[in-house]
Design an enzyme around this catalytic site. Structure first.
Site, PDB file in Angstrom:
ATOM      1  N   ASP A 248       0.871  -1.373   0.086  1.00  0.00           N
ATOM      2  CA  ASP A 248      -0.031   0.099  -0.122  1.00  0.00           C
ATOM      3  C   ASP A 248       0.809   1.444   0.052  1.00  0.00           C
ATOM      4  OD1 ASP A 248      -2.587   1.196  -0.083  1.00  0.00           O
ATOM      5  OD2 ASP A 248      -1.974   1.824   2.358  1.00  0.00           O
TER       6      ASP A 248
ATOM      7  N   HIS B 247       4.496   4.555  -3.136  1.00  0.00           N
ATOM      8  CA  HIS B 247       4.948   6.076  -2.684  1.00  0.00           C
ATOM      9  C   HIS B 247       6.434   6.112  -1.997  1.00  0.00           C
ATOM     10  CE1 HIS B 247       0.840   6.074  -3.111  1.00  0.00           C
ATOM     11  NE2 HIS B 247       0.449   5.795  -1.912  1.00  0.00           N
TER      12      HIS B 247
HETATM   13  C1  BG6 Z   1      -2.749   5.663  -0.284  1.00  0.00           C
HETATM   14  C2  BG6 Z   1      -3.166   4.560   0.518  1.00  0.00           C
HETATM   15  O1  BG6 Z   1      -2.245   5.332  -1.566  1.00  0.00           O
HETATM   16  O2  BG6 Z   1      -2.118   6.588   0.341  1.00  0.00           O
HETATM   17  C3  BG6 Z   1      -3.563   4.769   1.868  1.00  0.00           C
HETATM   18  O3  BG6 Z   1      -3.815   3.383  -0.152  1.00  0.00           O
HETATM   19  C4  BG6 Z   1      -2.796   5.895   2.537  1.00  0.00           C
HETATM   20  O4  BG6 Z   1      -3.955   3.688   2.775  1.00  0.00           O
HETATM   21  C5  BG6 Z   1      -2.500   7.076   1.482  1.00  0.00           C
HETATM   22  O5  BG6 Z   1      -3.546   6.329   3.566  1.00  0.00           O
HETATM   23  C6  BG6 Z   1      -1.803   8.154   2.110  1.00  0.00           C
HETATM   24  O6  BG6 Z   1      -1.830   9.243   1.153  1.00  0.00           O
HETATM   25  P1  BG6 Z   1      -1.378  10.578   1.847  1.00  0.00           P
HETATM   26  O7  BG6 Z   1      -1.336  11.562   0.881  1.00  0.00           O
HETATM   27  O8  BG6 Z   1      -2.420  11.111   2.878  1.00  0.00           O
HETATM   28  O9  BG6 Z   1      -0.162  10.584   2.607  1.00  0.00           O
END
Ligand code: BG6
Length: 676
Positions: free
Chosen positions: A280, A285
């Protein structure tokens, strides 16, 4: 290079531009126009959103289009067509998207809502239900052609797949068979994450998509690349001459990527239980941020030059064998939180809706990775992410090598901290360089200080959803911010052995191994301790103020304490302070409970989150008078003796507060003046 410059500027300047535009008759002075060329609008196109009735469209995509429109960056020759299995009319779709309760008025990110811009945007919104079949998509093609003729989209079509990944392949195939690739104008596809669930499925998906479309037409989104603070990593590295010569194993000791989330799975148990934090957050990311921070300088800022270097970097990350996984990666899953009376406040992950009982899915992971190339050989790269943690914050900490202490021989300095460069990604946005400075006075004493840049101080930009730049740059065919197939493949190759190991070693009773609102399982601390390092916790003054001792304290005092604290954790039963031992530290309890024991081993008091202990030994320079033992798993901040006295000396109000507690606890008659 050109396109990139466009959007970097676009998201810094538009507010000023928009306010000029709002004033009738106001013109940019000629000289300003010459120096600051206006960014072009997005390219004309029909944007077709699959899965348009879902959350992503109303929460992020539509507000992003609205932001572009407010900033004058959305082409006038643009129509938006929502589609999917849900049956509704264009009118109903418009009402949904524009609505106050659950639409644009709720999800827009600007300070003020611009009715005129919203109305204009809604008038360009349409809906046509469709099934994934050639016949249905032929009809859809006619609708797209009609809208194209209406707005003058020049045959350009941008497809946005906001649907379950299992549908991506079929969508690609049927769109191609329905003839969408034909005719004038460009055709591009934006694909949401997750791109596959493991290496094999990602490869299969890639193959399915590329059977009908070219790589140049595919834009794989990672919304972290839409964040200004992430995009700035590249700008920071390659436009500031002073850092690049230091960016290597000769000068950097380790790098830490930290994505702490305070939220739990938020009702997404069904999706999350088949995913876990590795898939995830890390595989996508965090690896994107890793690639930006550690890649080689690209030959140019052309999209492919950047994407080549990113892929090369991930390809150089060591892929672990099954034996290496447990030595380098730890996992965790959150347990419940409790109310004062001991009853469950919020459930454990295993008790969340749609989560399998006894689930082995990790909600936390920490890893030590290595990049086996000339620049980074031997430099540990630590990654950590989890849900239901003590705070929300994403930061990257670059820790430089410590200078040799030997050079301080003959001074009172007994310890040197490494310099750290901290990239605050969110919610704080900025960059901080930490170093030591001489404390004003007649002797050489050092204190950690910092130089900070905060976005809010430097730029007057509106808040964005992160999808603006994605839609905008895709319309220009600029793929810099999108993942190419080889990068996705490299990222899965790193993650795959970890997933395999966890699959063959179900967690069982190992989970839950951290409580909600804590900073994760103890194993994550041990991972770094084994290397003689610790996680650098970014502690904010707000976090510190949760401790009554610091409530409402002078900001200067809070900053000095924040800079000096180090984190620690303990398991139930661990002895933190032993009667008779020399006293070297003060402890602040961030989470959990400890008990104070009399010399006979009888509990005499219990301290809860927000409390502190260990002060008496420091104040009197006597051995510890009592024993303190963790009653539950605890998270603590530790303040070393040297820093404790320095802060007391500089901030008499803290000395007053600490001695008041000592007086109450131990009937001690110290006054603050005794401490000077
Ligand atoms: C998403 C995930 O890609 O990114 C989520 O599926 C996570 O679980 C989210 O909470 C976090 O994104 P951000 O922009 O809030 O850091």
């Amino acid at each position: 290079m050109q396109l990139r410059i466009h959007y970097l500027r676009a998201f810094i300047w538009p507010p000023a531009r928009a306010s000029f535009a709002a004033m009738p008759g106001t013109q940019f002075p000629n000289s300003a126009r010459d120096v600051l060329p206006t960014p072009p609008t997005s390219e004309p196109c029909v944007l077709v959103i699959f899965g348009a009735s879902g959350d992503l469209t109303k929460r992020l995509l539509f507000p992003a289009l609205y932001n572009l429109a407010c900033d004058g960056l959305l082409s006038e020759n643009c129509a938006i067509l929502g589609t999917g299995r849900t049956r509704m009319t264009s009118e109903e779709f418009r009402n949904q998207m524009g609505g106050a309760e659950d639409g644009l008025r709720k999800f827009h990110t600007r300070k003020e809502f611009d009715e005129a811009v919203s109305d204009r945007l809604l008038s360009r919104l349409h809906y046509a239900p469709s099934e994934i079949s050639v016949e249905s998509f032929r009809e859809l093609r006619e609708t797209v052609a009609r809208l194209d003729a209406e707005v003058g989209a020049k045959g350009n079509v941008l497809f946005y797949f906001a649907v379950a990944p299992k549908l991506f392949g079929a969508l690609c195939e049927n769109l191609a068979l329905a003839g969408f690739r034909e005719g004038q104008g460009w055709k591009r596809i934006i694909v949401e994450k997750p791109f596959g669930t493991d290496l094999a499925s990602a490869r299969k998906l890639n193959e399915e998509i590329l059977r009908h479309w070219d790589e140049e037409q595919i834009f794989r989104v990672d919304h972290y690349l839409g964040k200004e603070t992430v995009q700035n990593l590249l700008a920071f590295r390659f436009t500031n001459g002073i850092f690049e010569p230091l960016w290597n194993r000769a000068n950097i000791d380790n790098i830490q990527f930290n994505v702490c989330e305070a939220v739990d799975v938020q009702g997404r148990g069904g999706y999350y239980d088949g995913s876990g934090v590795l898939r995830d957050m890390m595989q996508n990311h965090m690896f994107q941020m890793l690639a930006y921070l550690c890649m080689e300088p690209p030959g140019s800022f052309e999209p492919n030059a950047i994407r080549n270097e990113k892929a090369k970097l991930l390809q150089a990350v060591r892929v672990y064998s099954q034996d290496e996984v447990p030595q380098n990666v730890v996992r965790g899953q959150y347990g419940p939180s409790f109310k004062e009376d001991g009853s469950v406040d919020k459930p454990a992950y295993r008790d969340e809706k749609d989560v399998a009982p006894g689930s082995s899915t990790e909600t936390f992971a920490a890893a030590r990775l290595f990049i086996d190339n000339l620049r980074w050989e031997g430099v540990p790269i630590y990654l950590r992410s989890g849900k239901a943690l003590w705070k929300r914050s994403t930061e990257i900490v670059v820790e430089f090598k410590r200078p040799p202490l030997a050079s301080m021989r003959g001074s009172q300095v007994k310890e040197l901290e490494p310099n750290r460069l901290v990239f605050h990604v969110q919610p704080a946005q900025g960059i901080e360089l930490m170093f030591q400075a001489k404390i004003p006075g007649t002797t050489l004493e050092l204190q950690q200080v910092d130089m900070r840049f905060a976005y809010g101080d430097a730029f007057k930009a509106s808040r964005y959803t992160g999808y603006e730049v994605m839609l905008y740059s895709c319309s220009h065919g600029d793929a810099t911010l999108f993942s190419r197939g080889d990068l996705v493949d490299a990222a899965w190759q790193i993650a795959q052995p970890i997933m395999d190991y966890w699959k063959s070693h179900p967690a069982g009773d190992e989970f839950p191994n951290y409580s909600r609102n804590s900073w994760g399982p103890k194993a994550a601390q041990s991972l770094l301790q084994a290397d003689g390092r610790h996680w650098f916790e970014v502690i904010t003054p707000e976090v510190l103020e949760r401790c009554p001792l610091f409530k409402g304290a002078d900001p200067l005092l809070l900053r000095s304490v924040v800079m000096a604290l180090r984190p620690a954790s303990a398991e139930a039963g661990d002895v933190l302070v032993q009667a008779g031992d020399a006293a070297h530290e003060l402890f602040l309890l961030s989470q959990g409970e400890v008990e104070v024991l009399s010399p006979a081993g009888q509990p005499t008091a219990t301290l809860h989150a927000g409390g502190f202990f260990g002060e008496i030994g420091l104040l009197t320079s006597q051995p510890r008078t009592g024993t303190v033992r963790a009653k539950s798993r605890c998270n603590l901040f530790v303040l070393d003796q040297k820093d404790f006295f320095r802060i007391l000396r500089d901030h008499p109000q803290l000395a007053e507060a600490v001695t008041a507690v000592a007086r109450e606890r131990y009937a001690l008659t110290l006054s603050a003046a005794d401490l000077a």
